[in-house]
Structures are given as structure tokens and as C-alpha cells.
Design a protein around this motif. Sequence first.
Motif, mmCIF file in Angstrom:
data_model
loop_
_atom_site.group_PDB
_atom_site.id
_atom_site.type_symbol
_atom_site.label_atom_id
_atom_site.label_comp_id
_atom_site.label_asym_id
_atom_site.label_seq_id
_atom_site.Cartn_x
_atom_site.Cartn_y
_atom_site.Cartn_z
ATOM 1 N N GLU A 281 0.813 -1.220 0.000
ATOM 2 C CA GLU A 281 0.000 0.000 0.000
ATOM 3 C C GLU A 281 0.847 1.271 0.000
ATOM 4 O OE1 GLU A 281 -4.028 -0.612 2.209
ATOM 5 O OE2 GLU A 281 -2.491 -1.583 3.439
ATOM 6 N N LEU A 282 2.141 1.134 -0.149
ATOM 7 C CA LEU A 282 3.021 2.306 -0.121
ATOM 8 C C LEU A 282 3.262 2.842 -1.529
ATOM 9 C CD1 LEU A 282 5.568 1.182 2.621
ATOM 10 C CD2 LEU A 282 3.813 2.950 2.811
ATOM 11 N N ASP A 283 2.173 3.064 -2.263
ATOM 12 C CA ASP A 283 2.341 3.640 -3.596
ATOM 13 C C ASP A 283 2.511 5.154 -3.493
ATOM 14 O OD1 ASP A 283 -0.504 4.986 -4.633
ATOM 15 O OD2 ASP A 283 -0.728 3.519 -3.021
ATOM 16 N N ILE A 284 3.263 5.690 -4.435
ATOM 17 C CA ILE A 284 3.464 7.131 -4.523
ATOM 18 C C ILE A 284 2.607 7.703 -5.648
ATOM 19 C CG2 ILE A 284 5.132 8.974 -4.946
ATOM 20 C CD1 ILE A 284 7.301 7.090 -3.823
ATOM 21 N N ASP A 285 2.807 7.168 -6.835
ATOM 22 C CA ASP A 285 2.033 7.663 -7.984
ATOM 23 C C ASP A 285 1.788 6.547 -8.995
ATOM 24 O OD1 ASP A 285 4.659 7.422 -8.891
ATOM 25 O OD2 ASP A 285 4.994 9.582 -9.006
ATOM 26 N N ARG A 286 1.522 5.333 -8.480
ATOM 27 C CA ARG A 286 1.225 4.221 -9.387
ATOM 28 C C ARG A 286 -0.058 4.472 -10.160
ATOM 29 N NH1 ARG A 286 0.989 -1.725 -6.833
ATOM 30 N NH2 ARG A 286 -0.581 -0.696 -5.525
ATOM 31 N N GLY A 287 -1.023 5.104 -9.508
ATOM 32 C CA GLY A 287 -2.242 5.479 -10.204
ATOM 33 C C GLY A 287 -3.341 4.444 -10.184
ATOM 34 N N THR A 288 -3.086 3.262 -9.633
ATOM 35 C CA THR A 288 -4.118 2.230 -9.531
ATOM 36 C C THR A 288 -4.223 1.785 -8.083
ATOM 37 O OG1 THR A 288 -2.490 0.500 -10.053
ATOM 38 C CG2 THR A 288 -3.767 1.402 -11.881
ATOM 39 N N PRO A 289 -5.416 1.451 -7.627
ATOM 40 C CA PRO A 289 -5.575 1.038 -6.225
ATOM 41 C C PRO A 289 -4.954 -0.330 -5.975
ATOM 42 C CG PRO A 289 -7.639 0.768 -7.412
ATOM 43 C CD PRO A 289 -6.700 1.471 -8.352
ATOM 44 N N PHE A 290 -4.604 -0.568 -4.723
ATOM 45 C CA PHE A 290 -4.051 -1.856 -4.327
ATOM 46 C C PHE A 290 -5.131 -2.933 -4.372
ATOM 47 C CE2 PHE A 290 -3.819 -4.672 -0.495
ATOM 48 C CZ PHE A 290 -2.898 -5.572 -1.016
ATOM 49 N N VAL A 291 -4.798 -4.050 -5.028
ATOM 50 C CA VAL A 291 -5.661 -5.230 -5.045
ATOM 51 C C VAL A 291 -4.836 -6.407 -4.540
ATOM 52 C CG1 VAL A 291 -7.031 -6.804 -6.459
ATOM 53 C CG2 VAL A 291 -6.986 -4.355 -7.001
ATOM 54 N N PRO A 292 -5.284 -7.100 -3.498
ATOM 55 C CA PRO A 292 -4.501 -8.222 -2.968
ATOM 56 C C PRO A 292 -4.201 -9.263 -4.045
ATOM 57 C CG PRO A 292 -6.264 -7.644 -1.452
ATOM 58 C CD PRO A 292 -6.499 -6.858 -2.713
ATOM 59 N N PHE A 293 -3.017 -9.829 -3.989
ATOM 60 C CA PHE A 293 -2.610 -10.833 -4.971
ATOM 61 C C PHE A 293 -3.605 -11.985 -5.024
ATOM 62 C CE2 PHE A 293 -0.487 -14.693 -6.259
ATOM 63 C CZ PHE A 293 0.374 -14.315 -7.279
ATOM 64 N N ALA A 294 -4.078 -12.448 -3.874
ATOM 65 C CA ALA A 294 -4.960 -13.615 -3.846
ATOM 66 C C ALA A 294 -6.254 -13.382 -4.608
ATOM 67 C CB ALA A 294 -5.262 -14.003 -2.397
ATOM 68 N N ALA A 295 -6.634 -12.116 -4.834
ATOM 69 C CA ALA A 295 -7.832 -11.827 -5.621
ATOM 70 C C ALA A 295 -7.643 -12.177 -7.091
ATOM 71 C CB ALA A 295 -8.204 -10.351 -5.474
ATOM 72 N N SER A 296 -6.399 -12.394 -7.533
ATOM 73 C CA SER A 296 -6.110 -12.748 -8.926
ATOM 74 C C SER A 296 -6.276 -14.241 -9.186
ATOM 75 C CB SER A 296 -4.674 -12.344 -9.293
ATOM 76 O OG SER A 296 -4.450 -10.975 -9.087
ATOM 77 N N ASP A 297 -6.411 -15.024 -8.131
ATOM 78 C CA ASP A 297 -6.419 -16.481 -8.268
ATOM 79 C C ASP A 297 -7.731 -16.970 -8.857
ATOM 80 O OD1 ASP A 297 -5.774 -19.171 -8.023
ATOM 81 O OD2 ASP A 297 -6.550 -19.275 -5.962
ATOM 82 N N ASP A 298 -7.633 -17.649 -10.001
ATOM 83 C CA ASP A 298 -8.817 -18.267 -10.603
ATOM 84 C C ASP A 298 -8.613 -19.767 -10.782
ATOM 85 O OD1 ASP A 298 -6.976 -18.339 -12.653
ATOM 86 O OD2 ASP A 298 -8.134 -17.096 -14.044
ATOM 87 N N ALA A 299 -7.585 -20.310 -10.082
ATOM 88 C CA ALA A 299 -7.254 -21.725 -10.269
ATOM 89 C C ALA A 299 -7.227 -22.509 -8.963
ATOM 90 C CB ALA A 299 -5.886 -21.847 -10.953
ATOM 91 N N GLY A 300 -7.527 -21.869 -7.853
ATOM 92 C CA GLY A 300 -7.533 -22.580 -6.582
ATOM 93 C C GLY A 300 -6.147 -22.805 -5.998
ATOM 94 N N ALA A 301 -5.230 -21.900 -6.247
ATOM 95 C CA ALA A 301 -3.888 -22.035 -5.691
ATOM 96 C C ALA A 301 -3.918 -21.866 -4.170
ATOM 97 C CB ALA A 301 -2.949 -20.996 -6.310
ATOM 98 N N LYS A 302 -2.966 -22.475 -3.507
ATOM 99 C CA LYS A 302 -2.831 -22.326 -2.061
ATOM 100 C C LYS A 302 -1.975 -21.094 -1.799
ATOM 101 C CE LYS A 302 -1.617 -24.937 2.109
ATOM 102 N NZ LYS A 302 -1.090 -26.239 2.632
ATOM 103 N N ILE A 303 -2.601 -20.047 -1.273
ATOM 104 C CA ILE A 303 -1.929 -18.751 -1.115
ATOM 105 C C ILE A 303 -1.933 -18.353 0.352
ATOM 106 C CG2 ILE A 303 -1.934 -16.312 -1.759
ATOM 107 C CD1 ILE A 303 -3.367 -17.115 -4.349
#
Length: 477
Positions: A281-303
Amino acid sequence: MSEVHITARALAALLGRWRTDDEAAYRSLAGRIRLLIVDGRIPAGTRIPAERDLAERLDVSRTTVTAAYRELRDSDYLESVRGSGSVAQLPGARPGPGPSSAFGYLDFSKAALPADPRLVEAAQRAALKLPHYLDSFDYDTIGLPELRAAIAERYIDAGLPTSPDEILVTLGAQHAIGLIARTHLSRGDRAVIEHPTYPHAHDALRSAGARLVPVAVTTDGGWDTDELEQAIDRSSPTLAYLMPDFHNPTGATMPAGTRRRVCRAAARQGTVLVIDETTAELDIDRGTPFVPFAASDDAGAKILTIGSVGKTIWGGLRVGWIRADRGVIRKLVAARSVGDLGTPVLEQLAVLELLPEMDAILAGRRRQLAATRDRVEEILADRLPHWDVPHVQGGLAIWTSLGAPVSSQLVLAARSQGLLIAAGPRFGVDGAFERFLRIPITYAVGDTERALDALAGAWQSIMRAPVPDAALLSEMV
């Protein structure tokens, strides 16, 4: 008497390829040990191995080790302590006068923000609430229900459904990494790790007996998606430790497509993904909100996701957490009592007081990081224009390319200018990254200007007259 010691075996592993062809063996050995002390890989106060033990481990004569130790004593990097042998030290060490000093030096060896000013009042409010917990809580191995619920709520707000029983509160992020390593790795298991990487994560995985599979991360390209996916598919690692947002030390952020492919590869191979989001969450000017990595999982990975307030509120507030499924949380809680009996209740209450104010805290951090980052870029462009200084959009440091394999040499020279800073190899494996230097952007602008003045002076000194370690450093690349 020193209470910390390093074995001959461990020191030999740190030394790596220490021999050179154009100088005496004892001088090469002394030079390499000196770099390890300055770089913090052998902390001041550590008792080093007896001469005979190290000679046997390195397969050299005891005379060679004796001469190397003598040279280190003569230059004040070792002290003879009765009953304890030889103890590592930094020459001229004296307590520093302020929070940015260590042993009389300006200390830039850590990339850590000062405490948020809200912490004092939050701690006072927490102390007033403590009496309500004195009868019902003592050894808290999982975390206060209220704090776990508040952490879960932050994940929900960021787009990742989470329940409080999927949260384990820890003694900071490093404790979380070590606990995961101990419970998920057996000696000889493979573990994917980024290269360069957070050094304490590297140490934790190595301590658990893992065989590391490094995957490159660069400032310009970040992760090579094909390489990362193939590393998981070909080595079938038990675990992969990744820092996908504002990676330490490069500052890179992993694209969404790469995250999905990593999750699918991990699901195929049964690899546990350990995702460090302590800087996310320590962005300066990335311009996009933080989204947790685990929200990207569409395969049932163990995270298993690691979070902490150490990078956002204060490193001295030792509260972190692990987000994982309920079964993993139960396993971690059961294993935890071997090493500790829980997170202090008062510190948890302080964090609970501060979480509602996190948006304001993060906004202040972004302003501070932006001001220091911009000043670092400006000064380095003027004073050291040949260095390659990437523009980071967040995180805690800038991974600067020096253009020559002299990082450890520069760190030694900077020490004579009153600056402590970590050399590139601290973030690599077996002496890699001598061409790089991590420059923190977490300190006040005034202290940062002083540090960069010291670096510029140190650079000029090694360009005029390289120190005797230059040949060794070239050999290490």
C-alpha cells in the motif's frame, strides 16, 4: 561476553568465493570477512569461529586464518574478548545522538519509515482498554478477535473476501515468514525466490533447509512471466516466496496477467505461494488502487498472504499477520507454540486503534516518500549522472545500478564518510549484485541529502584510488 556466535560452517557459506589469485590468501579472507561485517551479514557483537575450526572448514592452514584475524584486529573489525574469542565490531563504534544514527554513523542500512505521530495517542488509548483483557487473555497465539475482524475487513474493502478465522496475528512479518517456512518446508525441498530479494526471507528459507530456485526481477522489466512460470513447472517447488507489489529492493510491481499465470502454475504443481504484501500500500504515484494478490487467483492455488504494520506505521510495533484458509491457520497456530506463545495484547490494541486511520496514515507516507524520492533523483542526476537511477512509483527504496562491480567497495568507503548502507550482495545469493546499491527513500530529506553527499564522496574516493579489495569484488560478480 558475546551471546551471539556464527559457526564455521555458516561463515564458510557466507564467504562464498573468497580467494583471489593476485593477493595473499589471508588478505583475501580478511577482506571478505570485513565486507560481511560492514554489510551487516555478520552483525557487530557476533563471536566468529575459532581459528582451527574455520581453517578446517575452509581447507586452509591455520596460519592463514590467524593472519586474517590479526589483520581484522589491527583494523578494529575484530575484538579479542577473554573467554569468548574474537568478536566482530565496527571500528570506532559509539552510540549515535539521534534516531537516524547508529554507532556514530548515519544509518541507511535499513529501509524503514519513522513512527507515525498518531502512534503515541493510539498507545495511550490502548492502555486504557487493557484492563478489559487482563482476566481473559494472556498467551494469545492467534490474535484478538477484534483485530482479526478489522484486518479481515480491510481485505474485504480491497476486493478479497476474508473472514476473521482466516487471519493469524503474528510478531511482525519476519515472524510470519519464519513460521510458514518451518511448517511448510522440509530439508531439501525446493523454494522459488526472487533474485534479488528481501534478505531476511532468503535467510528464513535457507534456515528451513530449502534448496532455492532464484528467479530474476529487474527494475525495468520486473518479472519474466515465462521464466517464473517455467521455474514453478520445472522444479515443482514446495513453496514460492514473492513480493508482487513494490518489490524489495527493485520497486517493481507484478502485472495482473503474470499474477494469474503464477496462480495457475502453482495450482498445477501444488506449490504454496507465500505473498509478502508488507509494502503493497506504499504507492506514490502508481495510479491504480491496491488489489490483494490472492484476488487474482482463478485456479484454486494455495496462497498465504503476509501483512504487517511495520512498514506503514512503525517497525518497532511488532504486529503482523498471515491470511490463509482455515486449515492452514489451525496448522500454524498449533506449530507456533514451539517458538513463541503469542503476540502482546497491548500492541494488538494499539494497532486496532490505528487501523481506522490507515487511509490518512498512508496518505502521509506517500507524501513523505514522494518528496524523498524526487530529491534522490535530483541529487543523483547532478552528482552521479553515470548511475542508472530508476523511477519508482512506490515502495521504500531505489535499486540503483552503479555501472561497475564495486558495491561492497563503495559501502566500505561510505563508512569512512560516516554512512552505513547495505551493499547489493546483501539482497542476492553467493555474492551477486555487486553492481547495485539499495538507496532508501524512507528518511527525512535533510538526512537523505547528507547520505547522498557521503555516497558521492565515497564514489570519488574509490574512483581515485581503488582499495585492495577491488580484485576480490571483480571476482565475485
